[in-house]
Every structure is written in C-alpha cells, then in structure tokens.
Design an enzyme around this catalytic site. Structure first.
Site, PDB file in Angstrom:
ATOM      1  N   CYS A 116     136.921 109.601  -3.894  1.00 49.24           N
ATOM      2  CA  CYS A 116     137.510 108.346  -3.404  1.00 49.24           C
ATOM      3  C   CYS A 116     139.033 108.362  -3.555  1.00 49.24           C
ATOM      4  O   CYS A 116     139.578 108.878  -4.516  1.00 49.24           O
ATOM      5  CB  CYS A 116     136.929 107.165  -4.171  1.00 49.24           C
ATOM      6  SG  CYS A 116     135.181 106.980  -3.844  1.00 49.24           S
ATOM      7  N   VAL A 169     142.665 103.104 -15.662  1.00 52.67           N
ATOM      8  CA  VAL A 169     142.130 104.460 -15.462  1.00 52.67           C
ATOM      9  C   VAL A 169     142.686 105.090 -14.188  1.00 52.67           C
ATOM     10  O   VAL A 169     143.055 106.269 -14.167  1.00 52.67           O
ATOM     11  CB  VAL A 169     140.586 104.428 -15.419  1.00 52.67           C
ATOM     12  CG1 VAL A 169     140.018 105.821 -15.166  1.00 52.67           C
ATOM     13  CG2 VAL A 169     140.038 103.855 -16.730  1.00 52.67           C
ATOM     14  N   ARG A 211     134.043 115.652  -5.547  1.00 54.49           N
ATOM     15  CA  ARG A 211     134.842 116.245  -6.631  1.00 54.49           C
ATOM     16  C   ARG A 211     134.002 117.207  -7.466  1.00 54.49           C
ATOM     17  O   ARG A 211     134.506 117.907  -8.327  1.00 54.49           O
ATOM     18  CB  ARG A 211     135.405 115.134  -7.539  1.00 54.49           C
ATOM     19  CG  ARG A 211     136.422 114.293  -6.831  1.00 54.49           C
ATOM     20  CD  ARG A 211     137.002 113.250  -7.738  1.00 54.49           C
ATOM     21  NE  ARG A 211     137.662 113.803  -8.908  1.00 54.49           N
ATOM     22  CZ  ARG A 211     138.815 114.457  -8.876  1.00 54.49           C
ATOM     23  NH1 ARG A 211     139.394 114.692  -7.724  1.00 54.49           N
ATOM     24  NH2 ARG A 211     139.368 114.903  -9.976  1.00 54.49           N
TER      25      ARG A 211
END
Ligand code: EPZ
Length: 441
Positions: free
Chosen positions: A125, A338, A101
């Site tokens: 992920c 989250v 990322r």
C-alpha cells in the site's frame, strides 16, 4: 481512470449493518508462514487461511521456485511441499513485481536452500516510503552479498552460507523482524535481534518456526535470541485470527449504527482496540465463538488516540475507525506514528461531508519520527457530520475499506471504484456485506 464496471461497487448507504460474518486467519501472518515452509525439505500444512489475493501471490512465487502448493479455498487449507526448490527465472519472478511486500521475505529461505535469491520490486500500500534498508542491512550482517537494487529487483547471494550476528533494529519493524527470524533459524551460530517487533502475527510465526525445529527465545526487552540449527522440518499450524479485519467490521458496526457478530474474533490480540471501541461508546460481547460489536444508540464520544507498535493501537486499525469518529460528538485526534503518509484516504471523506483537518505536528503524547518533517501525520476529526454518498476511488487496502464504511454510512448512493484492491485483505467482503444486509450491487 477507465472505469471497469467489474471494479466498481455501487452502494446505497444509510442502513445499519446487522448480522453475522466469519473472519479467518490473519493476512499479515499466513503469507509469512507460507514463506517459512520454504525452509524445510518437506510438507507443511497451514489452516484457517483466508481467501485473499496475498495468498495467491505467495503461492505463485513459491511455485516459480519449484515448490508444490495446493490452496483449498473452501476449507482454508494450504499444503506446501518444499522438498524440491530451484532458482526461478528472473523474468518470471519479475512478473510478480509490485504485487506485494512479501517477496523480500523469501531472501533468507532461498539463501539457505539455494545460496542465492532474486527479489522483484516490492508492492504494498502507498502509505509511506516503505523502505527496506533494515531488511538489507540484516541480510548483510548475516553474511549475504546484496547487490545494489536493480530497477527490476535485488540479487542476493551467500556463497559461504549465513552465520549468526548481533542485530539492532532502529525501529521495531515487523517485516525486518520477520526477515531476521526467517534467515537466522538456519544460520550457523547465534543471532541476537534487539529492538524487534513482537506483534501477535510475529509470535505466531515464531510458533511455526519452533514447530519446524528452530530454537528462538524472546526477552522482556523485545530481544529475540536464535540458535541456528542444521535443518528444519515441515509444520502443521492453524493461523491466528485476523485482528485487523475483525476491527474493520467493528468500526463498520459503529459507523452504521449496526450490530455485527464477528465469528472467529479473539480478545487477546484486540484488547487495545476494544478499550478504544468502548471509550467511543461502542458495546461488545466476547464469546468462545467470536465477538459481537454493536452501536447501543445515543451519541458516540470523541477520543484522542496514537498508533504505535504492539501492544499499542495498531496503525491498521485507525483508518476504518476514523469513519466512525466522523459520527462521534466533538473533536477526535489521531496521531499516526508508524507511517508518515496514511491519511490520504480522508480526502474523499471530507468531500462526503466529514470535517477532518490534517497536521504536520505530532498531536499525541509523544513526538514521533515524523516530527518537524513535512508529513501530515496527525488528524483532527470534528463530528458528528452527516455524510453524503459520492463516487470515490480506493487509495489503498485499509483506506479502501474505510471508503466502503463511509459509503455504507452516507445517505444516498456511492460508487466505490477500484474495489478489487480490497480483495487483497478482506476475503469475500461482497458476500459479507450481503450477509449484513448492506444495499450493494
Ligand atoms: C507490516 O508491514 C504489515 N504488512 C502492515 O500492514 C502493518 O501496518 C505494518 O507491518 C505495521 O504493523 C504485512 O505484514 C504484509 P514495518 P511492514 O516494516 O512489515 C520503518 C496492511 O494493511 N521501516 O513495521 O512493511 C518505516 O518507517 C499492512 O495489512 C524502515 O525504516 O511494516 C515504516 O513506516 C499495511 N526500514 C515502519 O518501519 C525498513 O527496512 C513500519 O514498517 C522497514 C521499516
């Protein structure tokens, strides 16, 4: 799935993990500090860098843009000379798509150095949607033109440079906070970022940027204020320790009735984890050189916990700890607030004998963003349950480490497949397991 024998770790569980391992710098900091070096036409030196795949992905992407990068794995030192930066060939950049990322964080530095950037499709992920809408909105507010996302990446330009802006994050996103800081430090004028994330890894990035010449402040209400400067210079910095890896090994000590000294672990960044570790019945001893984590014998106690942004209980800590909770007495509850889809790793644990039930409800003190949506983001774990070894496929980085802990906890043999994914965030974990007298090959 074709079984690459190299990518399988054979584990015979049931033995306590005992011994000493060393943990180096934080995976989720060092990659961002490497990107920050791009902001300055000079040499930067980053120390305490772990030997993980993410470091090599970022090094490759920097080199594609003409930057000199030297990675000394033994010493844990990365030296970056970003004097010359050039546009990279889209095809070359695209070869790195799906690997991490971090590339999205190249946007601001490349816009300052070159006036444009091409960002490949991101990886990371599979634990949720991983949107980047906050990132793109921030760049637009700072004056960039963000073309619609092509199938192979995003093309961003800033012909008139970047200027300060008032930005609010609807959710304290770590990445979007880093995106804003990396773009605002050289933008003309002031930038105000409210609703920001203030994780220790972000504060270490702020320290690096301040060393480079940036002017950044953070207020009690989690608002960053940046005064843009004309230029920045290279830095020398030693990374903070990886609190996620340290907590992962602590969870392994608890699950396997072991005793592990984690050299390099530091208390301030781990205080919330340490409180939960103690409530479950784990013992720890904090020294100047690191933290010793051990199972004192007797029963472990179940707990109810809720993940949150810093200083809450970190989402990356819950997956390894869930394995220890399968060995605790009674019902434990984990409310993951989250990521919407971070409990996929529990399926193999259930197949090994764990009793874990997933729920769409918010089983915590506060309703979260995933309330009333179709995400099983709460888990109830009943224990203690004996685990039996079996073949398991690693789903993601932290879930994969949880599978490793489960295999080490289970009685009998397990083949953990796709193990190389764990190399992304756990340097030399095979060597560390051997040092802890684990039965692996
Ligand atoms: C970083 O990911 C870490 N990765 C993650 O660690 C960590 O779990 C996460 O921060 C939270 O602490 C790295 O630093 C490389 P986010 P990031 O942006 O930046 C919403 C690991 O295992 N969101 O804080 O991608 C969305 O709901 C990894 O080391 C948007 O809606 O995390 C997301 O679930 C896993 N739009 C939530 O924020 C956006 O544009 C958290 O994402 C961005 C985020």
């Amino acid at each position: 799935m074709a079984e690459d024998s190299e990518d399988v770790l054979h584990v015979v569980g049931g033995k306590p993990l005992n011994g000493t391992i060393k943990v180096r710098g934080a995976k989720n900091f060092v990659s961002k500090a490497m990107v920050a070096a791009l902001l300055a036409p000079g040499v930067s030196v980053l120390k305490n860098v772990p030997e993980i795949r993410d470091v090599h992905v970022v090094s490759d992407l920097l080199r594609l843009h003409g930057v000199n990068v030297d990675v000394n794995g033994d010493k844990g030192i990365v030296t970056i000379d970003a004097t010359n930066v050039q546009l990279a060939d889209v095809a070359d950049v695209d070869t790195l798509s799906g690997s991490s990322r971090i590339p999205i964080l190249f946007s601001g530095p490349l816009l300052h150095r070159l006036g444009e950037a091409f960002i490949p499709q991101l990886g990371g992920c599979n634990i949720g949607g991983r949107p980047i809408d906050f990132h793109l909105e921030t760049l637009r507010k700072l004056g960039a033109n963000v073309d619609k996302e092509h199938q192979d990446g995003i093309h961003i330009t800033a012909p008139n440079g970047l200027h300060g802006a008032k930005i609010h994050l609807p959710y304290p996103s770590v990445g979007a906070t880093e995106q804003t800081l990396l773009a605002a430090v050289l933008a003309e004028g002031r930038t105000e970022l409210s609703g920001a994330a203030i994780e220790p890894e972000i504060m270490d990035l702020v320290a690096v940027l301040q060393k480079m010449g940036a002017i950044i402040s953070v207020d009690v209400d989690r608002t960053f204020r940046v005064e843009g400067v004309k230029e920045l210079k290279g830095y020398t910095h030693t990374s903070l320790t990886d609190r996620i890896e340290a907590a992962s090994w602590a969870s392994a000590a608890l699950a396997t009735h072991g005793d592990i000294f984690v050299k390099g672990a530091t208390q301030p960044e781990m205080m919330t984890f340490l409180n939960v570790f103690r409530k479950i019945g784990g013992e720890f001893d904090i020294t100047d050189k690191g933290i010793r984590f051990w199972h004192p014998g007797g029963d472990l106690k179940s707990v109810a916990l809720e993940t949150d942004v810093h200083p809450g209980f970190m989402t990356d800590w819950q997956q390894p700890l869930v394995v220890a909770l399968t060995q605790a007495n009674g019902l434990s509850i984990v409310h993951e607030t989250v990521y919407e889809n971070r409990f996929g790793f529990t399926k193999p644990l259930v197949q090994m004998g764990a009793t874990i039930q997933l729920y769409r409800e918010c089983l915590g003190s506060l309703p979260c963003r995933f309330q009333q949506r179709n995400y099983k983001h709460s888990a109830v774990i009943f224990g203690p349950t004996p685990l039996e070894g079996r073949d398991i496929d690693v789903p993601d980085l932290r879930g994969g480490f949880s599978h490793l802990i489960a295999a080490l906890t289970a009685k009998g043999p397990s083949d953990v497949r796709g193990i190389s994914l764990i190399d992304r965030g756990y340097a030399d974990f095979r060597g560390k397991l051997t040092a802890l007298d684990a039965a692996i090959d």
